[in-house]
Design an enzyme around this catalytic site. Structure first.
Site, mmCIF file in Angstrom:
data_model
loop_
_atom_site.group_PDB
_atom_site.id
_atom_site.type_symbol
_atom_site.label_atom_id
_atom_site.label_comp_id
_atom_site.label_asym_id
_atom_site.label_seq_id
_atom_site.Cartn_x
_atom_site.Cartn_y
_atom_site.Cartn_z
ATOM 1 N N HIS A 1 73.418 43.797 26.395
ATOM 2 C CA HIS A 1 73.041 45.147 26.820
ATOM 3 C C HIS A 1 72.465 45.879 25.614
ATOM 4 O O HIS A 1 73.081 45.897 24.537
ATOM 5 C CB HIS A 1 74.243 45.897 27.387
ATOM 6 C CG HIS A 1 74.734 45.332 28.688
ATOM 7 N ND1 HIS A 1 76.076 45.147 28.970
ATOM 8 C CD2 HIS A 1 74.061 44.888 29.773
ATOM 9 C CE1 HIS A 1 76.193 44.619 30.175
ATOM 10 N NE2 HIS A 1 74.994 44.455 30.683
ATOM 11 N N GLU B 1 74.550 48.323 23.461
ATOM 12 C CA GLU B 1 75.859 47.853 23.021
ATOM 13 C C GLU B 1 75.663 46.910 21.825
ATOM 14 O O GLU B 1 75.720 45.693 21.948
ATOM 15 C CB GLU B 1 76.591 47.136 24.159
ATOM 16 C CG GLU B 1 76.870 48.049 25.358
ATOM 17 C CD GLU B 1 77.499 47.309 26.534
ATOM 18 O OE1 GLU B 1 77.943 46.154 26.335
ATOM 19 O OE2 GLU B 1 77.527 47.882 27.640
ATOM 20 N N HIS C 1 80.308 42.523 23.827
ATOM 21 C CA HIS C 1 79.876 43.751 24.491
ATOM 22 C C HIS C 1 80.571 44.960 23.868
ATOM 23 O O HIS C 1 81.390 44.838 22.962
ATOM 24 C CB HIS C 1 80.204 43.692 25.988
ATOM 25 C CG HIS C 1 79.416 42.674 26.747
ATOM 26 N ND1 HIS C 1 78.561 42.998 27.780
ATOM 27 C CD2 HIS C 1 79.353 41.318 26.633
ATOM 28 C CE1 HIS C 1 78.002 41.903 28.256
ATOM 29 N NE2 HIS C 1 78.475 40.869 27.583
ATOM 30 N N GLU D 1 84.899 42.936 25.100
ATOM 31 C CA GLU D 1 84.539 44.344 24.952
ATOM 32 C C GLU D 1 85.199 44.822 23.665
ATOM 33 O O GLU D 1 86.421 44.865 23.560
ATOM 34 C CB GLU D 1 85.044 45.146 26.156
ATOM 35 C CG GLU D 1 84.519 44.685 27.503
ATOM 36 C CD GLU D 1 83.086 45.134 27.762
ATOM 37 O OE1 GLU D 1 82.564 45.960 26.978
ATOM 38 O OE2 GLU D 1 82.501 44.661 28.757
#
Length: 533
Positions: free
Chosen positions: A90, A93, A203, A325
């Protein structure tokens, strides 16, 4: 904030095992754009050309190279496992992108003095892919998060065409006609060319280790897909059954686990990373409304999505990928990069070691010793096959314990092997995988089969299908007699195992007539019939 400052100081102090990077090339106080990244990877791979290579797996929408740095000190790569770490899927990110850039430098500089890194590079091939979405990154910018623990979404999440690349892969539960993005196509072709065993996707926006599946057969989306398939079958009884399974009162915001056949391995790898991280394992690092027990979550249980990269890696290539994440802010200030580096360095290195768990080996022809490519292997009790490479190699990450390995290859006798994977469940105590080279016997028909056997074929009325294509394993079979029987039942009731050479045909089939013809006549008749269709 105080906890993170203390954590950073502790990591800076305790650097005897993982020495701090003394960087004279990269800065920790800035994000590196595409030009910076390109200059860096070209220069450092030239400097460490003895253990690195630089390659591109393709180009982005706007023509930027998708750079990958390959690092290993292994000379003979046979049976050596490949792993990869992918960042910046992304665009907004980028913490994973920066961590991978610094990890490249760290591994290469430490390779000359750190025994832990030397051992890692002597047993593993590491592919580091800093930015899968360089266009999206160039269109984004950092922003301080409100109250520090709130996510932000400044910039472009998707690529230059505004496509979310982590929703762009073929999905096992929900097929949808689409035109895949060039970045996605590049990764798909990459996976076909390199037999990756493990992978990480980095991410931002939360703090958790996420494992497959992200997609689910319980989703309304999946049920509607099956309903559409039923409509095409014109089976109204089945149609009403499918309709009744779709409850309009069900809240699609309530999600359930969607587990892989290797769920134990995925949970273990996710937990190993979360537990090594100073705060992820606590499960509430970002003060979200949902807490993650132990700092891990099944993707579909968190929220369902189709077309994720980790699902595709596992389902199509048996590559065990988890999604990390790593930052509550999607695009935190550059001043925070150093903190994220110290939080994730040890977990990243610990994760790379886990590829040495389980089993590996080569499947070979017992008579010639030649490797057997595309042999199918399966751990019995797990509904998931994995294939050998063109060199006959295979790998499977498994936790310690007993297993049964089934091996099958075209033209060979199948084989089931009882084995026990040794080792400890402690992620810090990883030795090496169990090496198991497997010899398969070429399939040899019984002598009576070659001389006397009639090969029986089942032809279903209205289907014109033949089961079990002639096994031309011996030239003498060219003149064998073939009996053809018509059968009233559907052809789908018969599989490969229904071939028989030692039972009278009347005892197996309800004969509606037979004809005895030569093989050459049969082939000619089939060709003529096909030409009329």
């Amino acid at each position: 904030m105080e906890v993170r400052i203390v954590t950073t100081l502790l990591f800076m102090i305790t650097t005897t095992y993982y020495p701090r990077v003394q960087s004279d090339k990269l800065s920790f106080d800035t994000y590196h754009n595409y030009d910076d990244l390109t200059k860096f990877v070209k220069k450092i791979t030239e400097e460490y050309s003895n253990i690195t290579s630089l390659y591109s797996i393709g180009k982005s929408v706007q023509g930027r190279e998708l750079w990958v740095v390959k690092i290993t000190s292994v000379i003979d790569l046979l049976t050596v496992p490949n792993i990869k770490i992918v960042g910046n899927i992304h665009g907004n990110e980028p913490i994973g992108r920066e961590l991978i850039i610094h990890l490249i430098e760290y591994l290469l500089k430490e390779s000359v003095k750190n025994s832990t890194i030397q051992s890692l590079l002597q047993t593993t091939v590491i592919h580091l892919f800093p930015s899968m979405n360089p266009d999206g990154f160039e269109m984004s910018r950092p922003k301080t998060c409100i109250h520090d623990h709130r996510t932000n979404s400044v910039g472009n999440r998707g690529n230059a065409r505004m496509a979310d690349l982590n929703r762009d892969f073929p999905d096992i539960f929900y097929y949808k006609e689409r035109s895949y993005q060039p970045e996605t196509k590049a990764v798909v072709n990459w996976l076909k060319s390199v037999p990756f065993v493990m992978s990480l996707s980095l991410h931002g926006g939360s703090l958790v280790a996420n494992y497959p599946y992200d997609s689910s057969s319980n989703s309304t989306q999946y049920k509607m897909k099956k309903l559409n398939e039923t409509l095409q079958l014109n089976n109204f009884d089945l149609l009403f059954s499918k309709l009744s399974s779709i409850d309009p009162s069900v809240n699609d915001n309530v999600f359930y686990e969607s587990l892989t056949p290797d769920d134990d391995v995925f949970r273990y790898l996710a937990s190993a990373y979360a537990n090594a991280h100073p705060t992820m394992h606590k499960g509430y690092g970002c003060k979200e409304s949902v807490e993650f027990k132990g700092g891990i979550t099944n993707g579909a249980a968190w929220y369902e999505t189709s077309g994720s990269m980790q699902d595709y890696n596992y389902e199509m290539h048996d590559c065990v990928e988890i999604t990390l994440e790593l930052s509550c802010c999607k695009y935190p200030p550059a001043s925070d990069i150093i903190t994220y580096w110290y939080e994730n360095l040890e977990p990243l290195l610990l994760w790379t070691k886990q590829v040495q768990r389980g089993i590996k080996g080569i499947v070979m022809d017992r008579q010639t010793g030649a490797p057997i490519s595309n042999a199918k292997l399966m751990i019995l009790g797990r509904d998931k096959t994995f294939n050998t490479t063109e060199n006959g190699e295979y790998w499977k990450v498994l936790l310690p314990g007993p297993y049964k390995l089934h091996v099958d290859a075209r033209g060979y006798e199948s084989k089931t092997i009882h084995l026990k994977v040794p080792g400890s469940m402690d992620p810090h105590k990883v030795d090496k995988p169990l090496t198991l080279n497997i010899m398969l016997e070429p399939y040899q028909p019984e002598p009576s089969t070659v001389r006397n056997t009639n090969l029986y074929y089942v032809v279903s009325r209205g289907h014109s299908e033949l089961t079990d294509v002639l096994r031309l394993t011996n030239p003498k079979m060219e003149h064998s007699t073939v009996n053809i029987y018509e059968l009233g039942s559907d052809i789908s009731d018969f599989g490969e195992d229904d071939y028989t050479d030692d039972v009278e045909p009347q005892s197996v089939l309800s004969s509606a007539g037979s004809a005895s013809i030569t093989l050459s006549s049969l082939i000619l008749a089939l060709w003529c019939y096909a030409s009329l269709l």
